[in-house]
Design a protein around this motif. Structure first.
Motif, short mmCIF file in Angstrom:
data_model
loop_
_atom_site.label_atom_id
_atom_site.label_comp_id
_atom_site.label_asym_id
_atom_site.label_seq_id
_atom_site.Cartn_x
_atom_site.Cartn_y
_atom_site.Cartn_z
N MET A 1 0.73 -1.04 -0.08
CA MET A 1 0.03 -0.13 0.04
C MET A 1 0.88 1.29 0.14
N VAL A 2 0.87 1.98 -0.90
CA VAL A 2 1.47 3.25 -1.19
C VAL A 2 0.95 4.36 -0.05
N GLU A 3 1.95 5.19 0.56
CA GLU A 3 1.61 6.07 1.47
C GLU A 3 1.81 7.57 0.47
N TRP A 4 0.73 8.36 0.79
CA TRP A 4 1.00 9.72 0.15
C TRP A 4 0.80 10.73 1.30
N SER A 5 2.00 11.52 1.28
CA SER A 5 1.81 13.00 2.06
C SER A 5 1.20 13.79 1.43
N GLU A 6 0.67 14.85 2.28
CA GLU A 6 -0.31 15.91 1.90
C GLU A 6 0.55 16.72 0.72
N SER A 7 1.86 16.87 0.82
CA SER A 7 2.47 17.59 -0.07
C SER A 7 2.48 16.93 -1.41
N GLU A 8 2.68 15.61 -1.29
CA GLU A 8 2.69 14.87 -2.50
C GLU A 8 1.35 14.74 -3.37
N ARG A 9 0.18 14.56 -2.35
CA ARG A 9 -1.01 14.84 -2.93
C ARG A 9 -1.16 16.04 -3.66
N SER A 10 -0.90 17.29 -3.14
CA SER A 10 -1.22 18.53 -3.57
C SER A 10 -0.29 18.63 -5.10
N ILE A 11 1.04 17.97 -4.88
CA ILE A 11 1.72 18.36 -6.24
C ILE A 11 1.35 17.56 -7.40
N ILE A 12 0.57 16.58 -7.40
CA ILE A 12 0.01 15.50 -8.38
C ILE A 12 -1.13 16.28 -8.76
N THR A 13 -1.93 16.86 -7.76
CA THR A 13 -3.14 17.51 -8.09
C THR A 13 -3.00 18.54 -8.87
N ASN A 14 -2.05 19.36 -8.37
CA ASN A 14 -1.54 20.68 -9.03
C ASN A 14 -1.05 20.31 -10.44
N ILE A 15 -0.08 19.55 -10.72
CA ILE A 15 0.49 19.28 -12.10
C ILE A 15 -0.66 18.75 -13.10
N PHE A 16 -1.79 17.80 -12.52
CA PHE A 16 -2.59 17.48 -13.47
C PHE A 16 -3.67 18.42 -13.82
N SER A 17 -4.04 19.33 -12.58
CA SER A 17 -5.12 20.27 -12.95
C SER A 17 -4.73 21.45 -14.13
N THR A 18 -3.29 21.56 -14.04
CA THR A 18 -2.79 22.62 -14.81
C THR A 18 -2.42 22.14 -16.24
N LEU A 19 -2.27 20.99 -16.48
CA LEU A 19 -1.90 20.09 -17.74
C LEU A 19 -2.89 20.45 -18.80
N ASP A 20 -2.39 20.64 -19.67
CA ASP A 20 -3.19 20.76 -21.15
C ASP A 20 -3.18 19.46 -21.75
N TYR A 21 -4.18 18.68 -21.58
CA TYR A 21 -4.18 17.17 -22.04
C TYR A 21 -4.21 17.31 -23.58
N ASN A 22 -4.48 18.09 -24.40
CA ASN A 22 -4.68 18.06 -25.57
C ASN A 22 -3.19 18.50 -26.30
N ASP A 23 -2.26 18.87 -25.65
CA ASP A 23 -1.15 19.07 -25.89
C ASP A 23 0.03 18.18 -25.40
N ILE A 24 0.02 17.81 -23.81
CA ILE A 24 1.00 17.03 -23.35
C ILE A 24 0.60 15.43 -23.87
N GLY A 25 -0.66 15.08 -23.72
CA GLY A 25 -0.97 13.60 -24.36
C GLY A 25 -0.27 13.34 -25.67
N PRO A 26 -0.64 14.12 -26.83
CA PRO A 26 -0.18 13.68 -28.06
C PRO A 26 1.37 14.03 -28.14
N LYS A 27 1.97 14.82 -27.55
CA LYS A 27 3.53 14.91 -27.19
C LYS A 27 4.24 13.78 -26.75
#
Ligand code: HNI
Length: 147
Positions: free
Chosen positions: A1-27
């Motif tokens: 079972m993987v443990e996530w700190s609050e800081s890791e959770r917010s880093i992942i949420t932030n990366i994906f919430s600001t990511l432009d899927y239409n740009d990053i996915g194809p690239k």
């Protein structure tokens, strides 16, 4: 079972919430197909993958890159249960698509590089460490149903 700190959770949420899927996915997917050409074998129905230019401008590749990122979205929303979240997708890649699971790591690395190139200086070692950890869990979950 993987443990996530609050800081890791917010880093992942932030990366994906600001990511432009239409740009990053194809690239990210095109990079994988260009850098590791054997991964092209699974996309025989996608049309012209003859060279880097053809891959980068292939609309099927672009659409599928976006789809993969939407697939990752599910892990972001279920960080405490990534293995169960991907059980079905793992079976699909294993039993139907027969994708060699080594390739998951290659695509994950291409995704990291694409995100790093986009974020530039704000892609700190701390952000990299957290992203790598997240992608390692994704890769392991996708490989889980292989036997
Ligand atoms: Ni993958 C289909 C997610 C890695 C080859 N893949 C999917 C779908 C999702 C998805 C979502 C659509 C499923 C459906 O139809 O219900 N793939 C992911 C994720 C990763 C990944 C999250 C890793 C980060 N896939 C890979 C890799 C390969 C791959 C590394 C091959 C090198 N995937 C496929 C193929 C399909 C696919 C092939 C079917 C495509 C189609 O439309 O025919």
């Amino acid at each position: 079972m993987v443990e996530w700190s609050e800081s890791e959770r917010s880093i992942i949420t932030n990366i994906f919430s600001t990511l432009d899927y239409n740009d990053i996915g194809p690239k990210a997917l095109s990079r994988c197909l260009i850098v590791y050409p054997w991964t092209q074998r699974y996309f025989g129905a996608f049309g012209n993958l003859y060279n880097a230019e053809a891959i980068k401008t292939n609309p099927n590749v672009a659409a599928h890159g976006v789809r993969v990122l939407h697939g990752l979205d599910r892990a972001v929303k279920n960080m405490d249960n990534i293995k169960a979240t991907y059980a079905e997708l793992s079976v699909l890649h294993s039993e139907k698509l027969h994708v060699d699971p080594d390739n998951f790591k290659l695509l994950a690395d291409c995704l990291s590089i694409t995100i790093a190139a986009k974020m530039g200086a704000s892609f700190t070692p701390e952000i990299q460490a957290t992203l790598q950890k997240f992608l390692a869990v994704v890769v392991s979950a996708l490989s889980k149903q292989y036997h």
